[in-house]
Design an enzyme around this catalytic site. Structure first.
Site, PDB file in Angstrom:
ATOM      1  CG  HIS A 195      -2.008   0.971   1.198  1.00  0.00           C
ATOM      2  ND1 HIS A 195      -1.806   2.318   1.325  1.00  0.00           N
ATOM      3  CD2 HIS A 195      -3.338   0.811   1.017  1.00  0.00           C
ATOM      4  CE1 HIS A 195      -2.979   2.941   1.251  1.00  0.00           C
ATOM      5  NE2 HIS A 195      -3.912   2.052   1.059  1.00  0.00           N
ATOM      6  CE  LYS A 216      -6.924   7.762 -11.068  1.00  0.00           C
ATOM      7  NZ  LYS A 216      -6.520   8.183 -12.421  1.00  0.00           N
TER       8      LYS A 216
END
Length: 952
Positions: free
Chosen positions: A148, A588
């Site tokens: 991450h 997105k």
């Protein structure tokens, strides 16, 4: 666990008070009374901001933040970070205790969302045992751990949290006297140690650091937990279907991306991938060595008391020839304990395997064979273990065979000699650029990039079928092209010589045509990984990420299947096509609602494609921790997928802070995995139909409306990108030592090139949480109250009854709202989408987001954009409450609602401090305090992530 009793709430509150009081003592002792007073002052103002006089509290927080020194800010943020860590732990322990309490209260009843509950439900629906067995034979449930880029927690902190959890669990057992005092002392010791430890990294983590962090969860729990889960599955099957002789294959396995995912990360090289495979292999081998040593202590059976099989004796004779010195030692030490002899030989083989994993020289095309006695494949180790198992069963020791030995066999079946299967991922444009250079150098095609899709497919198909090498052994290309080629050669060397089960799938990001899948197939052929009509050693998996790519996913795969060379590759892979669907970039690209609907429809298309062509489909869900990246409860998400889309195989990413929350404590890891298995079993074996056409038409309309509203803000306003860069810490996140991966694929300011994780993470930090809901409110309100964009009568007409007896909801707003309420009540996909949005809305705070908006230099543009965001927040809040029939957000999830309320007095002041730090850094980016300010910003980013959770 949406409802808890009063006693359970009181226990949680008492635990938080206890830990908070100890933390207060530590702050006084370590940082001084003045620091403690400052922390308390900010906390009091945080409470007033919510429950007292918000305007006065806002002014006080601004003034106080502006007057504090950077050192004071760092101390306060450190205190709040420690508090969030302790609160998160207390809430995790609450889940542990509640699970334990409810098990004790109903010891014989299957726990909700458990494996046993799933099997019982399947049996209740009259699914035959033979159908369940057939499903199990082809099943694959594979969580995949990924690094991450915004996860800053260090392994040191994870280990301290684990020790604190053990101490709190003992304390909950009712300690008294000396034991209670000793327990308190040990907890205080850990908190002091946490205070004096760097919580976040001061040096940017390497890819290998991320690999080691991922290994923590295997070494600290998963290796031991997995056999128990399989035992529970076997028990549930025997209980529900007592007349069937069950065989449970290793359907649950693990995957990893750390060290394999090179898309946009130049730090993941072929050398790093090789080092990753060595580490993963070493971890598995070392775990098996420990287990075989423990097993040796258990298997003390003597041939003077019970015979052994001839197969075991023959196996020992072969081992003695390989290890004559060990044979002499065993003849003296354990002459009659043949199982212990076998364990000793297995340990010697594992030692050689470990040494080989660390030192083997891997040169593509010229690899030495493994040393005698070392295991290459897990099947070789399993053969040695099973010869002992069969001997025990044949000689009145089945109960022994079903104990620790059976658990070890299960561990080897699941983790092999590689711990987790490493996926390799690269962007399609990297393959295109590499092949353009190779083809031009070979005189095959002067400009591959200038070809259209049909011409590319024709050229690649010819080259794949051409037996002559296209790429020479010596690589005289640009560094980027050499790296692409070396990646494939390294994969070949690993599979041939080091770890044949380590790598299985090659994922192609931004797949937009059949040529994007043929390109890596050609590179695989050149590396010796694919030979037409003979073998293919890699799954080639497209990753469909944007709204447009998801829409045409089945068309792209049909184009591939029309090509003999790709159909041959697929046949060599057992007619299995893995497909990854991206939740992050699609969100997105088109916004939350449209992305969710595009993903749902893509899965229906892929399901139908597989049925149409007789292809086994394995869908890989690229879900993140945040709602804007497909986050939320994993089991609910699985059950919300289209009927039949999961079949018997699923891969799903586990990422960042989600891994720590789900796998940090063994009992919680057990609960998470059993919930996932429960959902996959039910989705795969219980018949469900597609939702009514009317519901899907409604979603189609909602998706279109939300996409237009989302893109009008994010992509069609020229002032939006500057707003994003100014009112969020994206610039600072891109610079700081958080993850090994750059924040953008390319060094541009465009949103299209920004990675989805920092995009979502930045909005979460600034309390907008925009990716998880923007566009939904406009779509819902327009659908209900304006129909197709025309103001409609809202007088309460009941709608028109159509020929098939269903209600036509086009007529009135009341009926259209009723339709959405019915969809929420009866359609899991719609309910999960709405509930996840209300969760992320509950974590937003537009009052504080407005303070971040003040960071924008263009105040007029910022005011206009923020007004649009504020209006959309209000619409979304209002419409969700109407559809879910609740008075306040999260009324139907009170545990989460209370958790957010508990955290806000600490989160809010930290946001004010972060805003002040950003203002100072941007005013003097090269000033004398810039390093200290950057350290404080990094600490605030980590603290807000811990406080808000589900952040990226």
């Amino acid at each position: 666990m949406s409802h808890v009793t009063r006693r359970e709430n009181e226990r949680l509150s008492a635990t938080i008070r206890f830990l908070g009081n100890l933390l207060g003592e530590v702050i006084r002792n370590q940082a001084g009374e003045e620091a403690f007073r400052l922390v308390e002052q900010l906390r009091t103002l945080g409470k007033e901001l919510r429950n007292g006089e918000p305007d006065r509290a806002d002014a006080s927080l601004r003034a106080l933040a502006s007057q504090m020194t950077v050192t004071d800010i760092q101390t306060v943020i450190k205190a709040f970070n420690a508090y969030f860590l302790l609160v998160n732990l207390a809430e995790q322990m609450q889940r542990v205790w509640i699970l334990r309490d409810r098990k004790q209260a109903s010891p014989t009843a299957p726990r909700t969302e458990s494996i046993a509950a799933a099997i019982a439900e399947i049996h209740t629906h009259n699914v035959p045992a033979v159908t369940v067995q057939e499903w199990l034979e082809t099943a694959r449930i594979q969580p995949v751990f990924t690094a991450h880029p915004t996860e800053a927690r260090r392994r040191t902190a994870l280990e301290k949290v684990r020790r604190l959890a053990t101490l709190l669990d003992r304390r909950a057992g009712g300690l008294q006297g000396f034991e209670l005092e000793e327990n308190t002392l040990r907890i205080r010791e850990e908190i002091v140690s946490l205070w004096q430890t760097d919580e976040v990294r001061v040096v940017k983590p390497t890819v290998i650091d991320e690999v080691k962090n991922g290994l923590f969860y295997f070494e600290s729990g998963l290796f031991d937990l997995i056999p128990r889960l399989y035992r529970e599955l076997e028990y549930a099957l025997r209980t529900a279907y007592p007349d069937h002789e069950w065989r449970v294959p290793p359907l649950l396995r693990y995957g990893a991306w750390m060290g394999g995912d090179r898309d946009g990360n130049p730090n993941v090289t072929h050398a790093v991938t090789l080092q990753t495979v060595r580490l993963l292999r070493a971890a598995a081998v070392q775990r098996h060595m420990t287990a075989i040593e423990e097993l040796s202590h258990r298997l003390g059976q003597s041939t003077r008391q019970a015979p052994v099989s001839e197969e075991l004796r023959a196996s020992l004779a072969n081992d003695a020839a390989l290890f004559p010195d060990v044979a002499d030692m065993l003849a003296q030490r354990n002459p009659y304990e043949l199982y212990r002899q076998k364990c000793t030989y297995i340990r010697e083989k594992l030692l050689r395997t470990l040494n080989d994993a660390n030192t083997a020289s891997l040169d593509w095309g010229r690899s030495d064979p493994p040393p005698n006695g070392a295991y290459l494949r897990s099947d070789d180790l399993l053969a040695d273990l099973r010869v002992m198992e069969q001997s025990l069963r044949a000689n009145n020791a089945a109960v022994v065979a079903d104990g620790a030995l059976r658990d070890l066999i299960r561990q080897v079946e699941v983790f092999g000699l590689h711990t987790a299967t490493l996926d390799i991922r690269q962007h399609s444009e990297r393959h295109t650029a590499a092949l353009a250079e190779v083809l031009a150098s070979a005189g095959v095609c002067a400009d591959y990039t200038a070809l259209n899709e049909t011409e590319r497919i024709d050229l690649l198909s010819r080259e794949i079928g051409n037996p002559r090498p296209l790429i020479p052994a010596h690589l005289d290309y640009s560094p980027d092209t050499v790296e692409v080629i070396q990646t494939f050669r390294t994969i070949a060397a690993i599979l041939n010589r080091l770890s044949p089960e380590a790598i299985e799938t090659y994922i192609v990001s931004m797949t937009r045509g059949a040529s994007d899948l043929l390109a890596p197939l050609l590179l695989a052929k050149e590396a010796g990984l694919f030979r037409p009509f003979r073998f293919s050693r890699l799954n080639i998996a497209p990753l469909f990420e944007t709204g447009a790519d998801l829409t045409c996913c089945d068309t792209i795969l049909e184009a591939c299947l029309s090509l003999p060379v790709y159909r041959d590759h697929l046949a060599l892979r057992g007619n299995l096509q893995e497909v990854m669907i991206g939740y992050s970039d699609s969100n997105k690209d088109v916004g939350y609602v449209a992305a969710n609907w595009a993903l749902y429809q893509a899965q229906r298309k892929l399901r139908d494609f597989g049925r149409r062509y007789g292809i086994h489909m394995r869908l890989f869900h690229g879900r993140g921790g945040a709602i804007g990246r497909g986050g939320g409860p994993a089991n609910h998400a699985i059950l919300a997928q289209p009927p039949g889309s999961i079949g018997s195989q699923i891969k799903i990413t586990e990422q960042g802070e989600v891994i720590a929350d789900r796998y940090g404590l063994p009992l919680l890891a057990h609960r998470h995995i059993e919930q996932v298995m429960n959902a996959v079993l039910r989705a795969g074996l219980l018949q469900r139909d597609d939702p009514p056409a009317e519901w899907m038409q409604a979603l189609e309309r909602l998706a279109d409306l939300s996409q237009r509203h989302y893109r009008a803000l994010v992509y069609e306003r020229n002032d939006f990108v500057p707003y994003f860069h100014n009112v969020t810490p994206i610039t600072e996140i891109s610079r700081l030592n958080i993850g090994s991966r750059p924040a953008s694929r390319r060094n541009t300011g465009r949103i299209e090139d920004l990675r989805a994780i920092p995009w979502v993470f930045s909005w979460m930090q600034s309390r907008h949480t925009l990716p998880g809901w923007y566009g939904m409110g406009f779509a819902l309100e327009t659908f209900v109250y304006k129909g197709d964009g025309i103001d409609l009568d809202m007088s309460g007409d009941s709608g028109n009854v159509t020929g098939d007896g269903t209600t036509d909801h086009v007529g009135s707003a009341i009926d259209r709202l009723a339709l959405l309420q019915e969809m929420y009540a009866r359609w899991s996909f719609f309910r999960v989408m709405i509930d996840n949005a209300q969760m992320i809305l509950g974590k937003a705070d537009l009052h504080i987001a407005a303070r971040y908006a003040e960071l924008a230099p263009d105040r007029e543009a910022a005011a206009s954009i923020f007004a649009a965001i504020r209006d959309e927040y209000g619409r979304t809040d209002r419409m969700i409450r109407q559809i879910a029939r609740i008075e306040r957000l999260l009324d139907n999830s009170p545990v989460l609602q209370h958790s957010i309320q508990r955290r806000n007095p600490y989160i809010d002041p930290m946001s004010y401090l972060q805003i002040e730090l950003l203002r100072r850094l941007r005013a003097a980016p090269d000033g004398p305090q810039h390093a200290a300010i950057e350290d404080a910003i990094l600490l605030s980013i980590s603290g807000l992530a811990a406080g808000l959770m589900n952040t990226g």
